[in-house]
Design an enzyme around this catalytic site. Structure first.
Site, PDB file in Angstrom:
ATOM      1  N   ASP A 129      46.543  33.006  31.102  1.00  0.00           N
ATOM      2  CA  ASP A 129      46.686  34.544  31.165  1.00  0.00           C
ATOM      3  C   ASP A 129      46.284  35.377  30.009  1.00  0.00           C
ATOM      4  O   ASP A 129      44.981  36.098  30.111  1.00  0.00           O
ATOM      5  CB  ASP A 129      48.564  34.255  31.246  1.00  0.00           C
ATOM      6  CG  ASP A 129      49.440  35.702  31.288  1.00  0.00           C
ATOM      7  OD1 ASP A 129      48.876  36.661  31.872  1.00  0.00           O
ATOM      8  OD2 ASP A 129      50.291  35.699  30.681  1.00  0.00           O
ATOM      9  N   LYS A 157      44.073  34.907  35.163  1.00  0.00           N
ATOM     10  CA  LYS A 157      44.256  36.147  35.343  1.00  0.00           C
ATOM     11  C   LYS A 157      43.257  36.925  34.714  1.00  0.00           C
ATOM     12  O   LYS A 157      43.432  37.200  33.395  1.00  0.00           O
ATOM     13  CB  LYS A 157      45.747  36.553  35.108  1.00  0.00           C
ATOM     14  CG  LYS A 157      46.908  36.086  35.827  1.00  0.00           C
ATOM     15  CD  LYS A 157      48.122  36.494  35.384  1.00  0.00           C
ATOM     16  CE  LYS A 157      49.150  35.891  35.712  1.00  0.00           C
ATOM     17  NZ  LYS A 157      50.615  35.848  35.258  1.00  0.00           N
ATOM     18  N   PHE A 178      53.496  37.999  38.125  1.00  0.00           N
ATOM     19  CA  PHE A 178      53.958  36.480  37.683  1.00  0.00           C
ATOM     20  C   PHE A 178      54.224  35.750  39.035  1.00  0.00           C
ATOM     21  O   PHE A 178      54.851  36.146  39.982  1.00  0.00           O
ATOM     22  CB  PHE A 178      55.437  36.886  37.074  1.00  0.00           C
ATOM     23  CG  PHE A 178      56.027  35.603  36.416  1.00  0.00           C
ATOM     24  CD1 PHE A 178      55.468  34.898  35.143  1.00  0.00           C
ATOM     25  CD2 PHE A 178      56.987  34.855  36.944  1.00  0.00           C
ATOM     26  CE1 PHE A 178      56.062  33.892  34.483  1.00  0.00           C
ATOM     27  CE2 PHE A 178      57.436  33.765  36.502  1.00  0.00           C
ATOM     28  CZ  PHE A 178      57.101  33.440  35.278  1.00  0.00           C
ATOM     29  N   ILE A 179      53.597  34.430  38.788  1.00  0.00           N
ATOM     30  CA  ILE A 179      53.751  33.464  39.800  1.00  0.00           C
ATOM     31  C   ILE A 179      54.530  32.251  39.658  1.00  0.00           C
ATOM     32  O   ILE A 179      54.623  32.061  38.256  1.00  0.00           O
ATOM     33  CB  ILE A 179      52.310  33.196  40.497  1.00  0.00           C
ATOM     34  CG1 ILE A 179      51.527  32.631  39.360  1.00  0.00           C
ATOM     35  CG2 ILE A 179      51.798  34.347  41.065  1.00  0.00           C
ATOM     36  CD1 ILE A 179      50.066  32.257  39.713  1.00  0.00           C
TER      37      ILE A 179
END
Ligand code: 5GP
Ligand code: MG
Length: 203
Positions: A129, A157, A178-179
């Site tokens: 991230d 990401k 957000f996953i």
């Protein structure tokens, strides 16, 4: 593989003459998530990564070092497609509280430096991230006098990444949302979901 929002996760509800496409949703704590990437798409991307590694590490005996907890499913699915001899292990780092990174990365389970010395090590992360966690891992390897490990991540990401180092293997790029699922959690829940879900942003 660049991820494009799929149609495959939509299912169809028949209402008389009309068919309505609906995403499947799950409720985790206070938040709702909807289907986003199917297990089949994830497994295909991991298979492609494993093929690259089969070529790149031919004749070597790498160590696949998963970052707990998030990478446990990715780790298990990747190594079973690695054809040569290899060893497996885990490290544990933490930085997330809820859906936000705190920015401060802490090492929760240390490096076995005697084992890792002079070996080809491939770090397996669930998601890169901001890049803080992997930066901390790279600096821990350097302080321990270990050579630079390879970095492999299931999800990446690009819009959130703030670092200069190279991520050697990326299975799928995802937008900055957000996953959860397939190992990734929201406050401890959702890791067991075989598909990946995205947060529904109206909450
Ligand atoms: P970074 O240090 O690169 O900002 O974030 C790395 C860690 O934060 C990941 O290993 C993962 O545990 C967590 N993380 C980052 N983005 C997400 C996300 O979209 N969903 C979940 N569940 N965890 C995330
Ligand atoms: Mg993680």
């Amino acid at each position: 593989m660049k991820f494009k929002p799929p149609n495959s996760l939509l299912f169809f509800v028949n209402l008389g003459f009309f068919k309505i496409a609906m995403a499947k949703t799950v409720q985790l704590h206070d938040k709702t998530f909807e289907t986003y990437i199917s297990e089949a798409e994830i497994l295909a991307a991991i298979g492609e990564m494993a093929e690259r590694m089969n070529r790149d590490f031919e004749g070597k005996t790498p160590i696949f070092l998963g970052v707990l907890n998030g990478a446990f499913m990715f780790h298990a699915d990747l190594v079973r497609h690695f054809n040569g001899p290899c060893e497996v292990g885990f490290v544990r780092y933490g930085s997330y509280v809820g859906t936000e990174s705190t920015g401060e990365v802490v090492q929760l389970l240390g490096l076995d430096t005697a084992w890792l010395r002079d070996r080809e090590v491939i770090i397996l992360e669930d998601i890169v991230d901001t890049g803080n966690t992997v930066e901390r891992i790279l600096s821990d390897f350097e302080s321990a006098g270990l050579k630079r490990p390879f970095i492999a991540t299931l999800f990446y990401k690009p819009e959130a990444f703030q670092k200069d180092y190279k991520v050697d293997y990326v299975a799928m790029e995802t937008p900055n949302a957000f996953i959860v699922g397939y190992g990734l959690d929201y406050d401890g829940l959702g890791r067991n979901l075989p598909d990946v879900y995205q947060i529904v942003e109206t909450q």
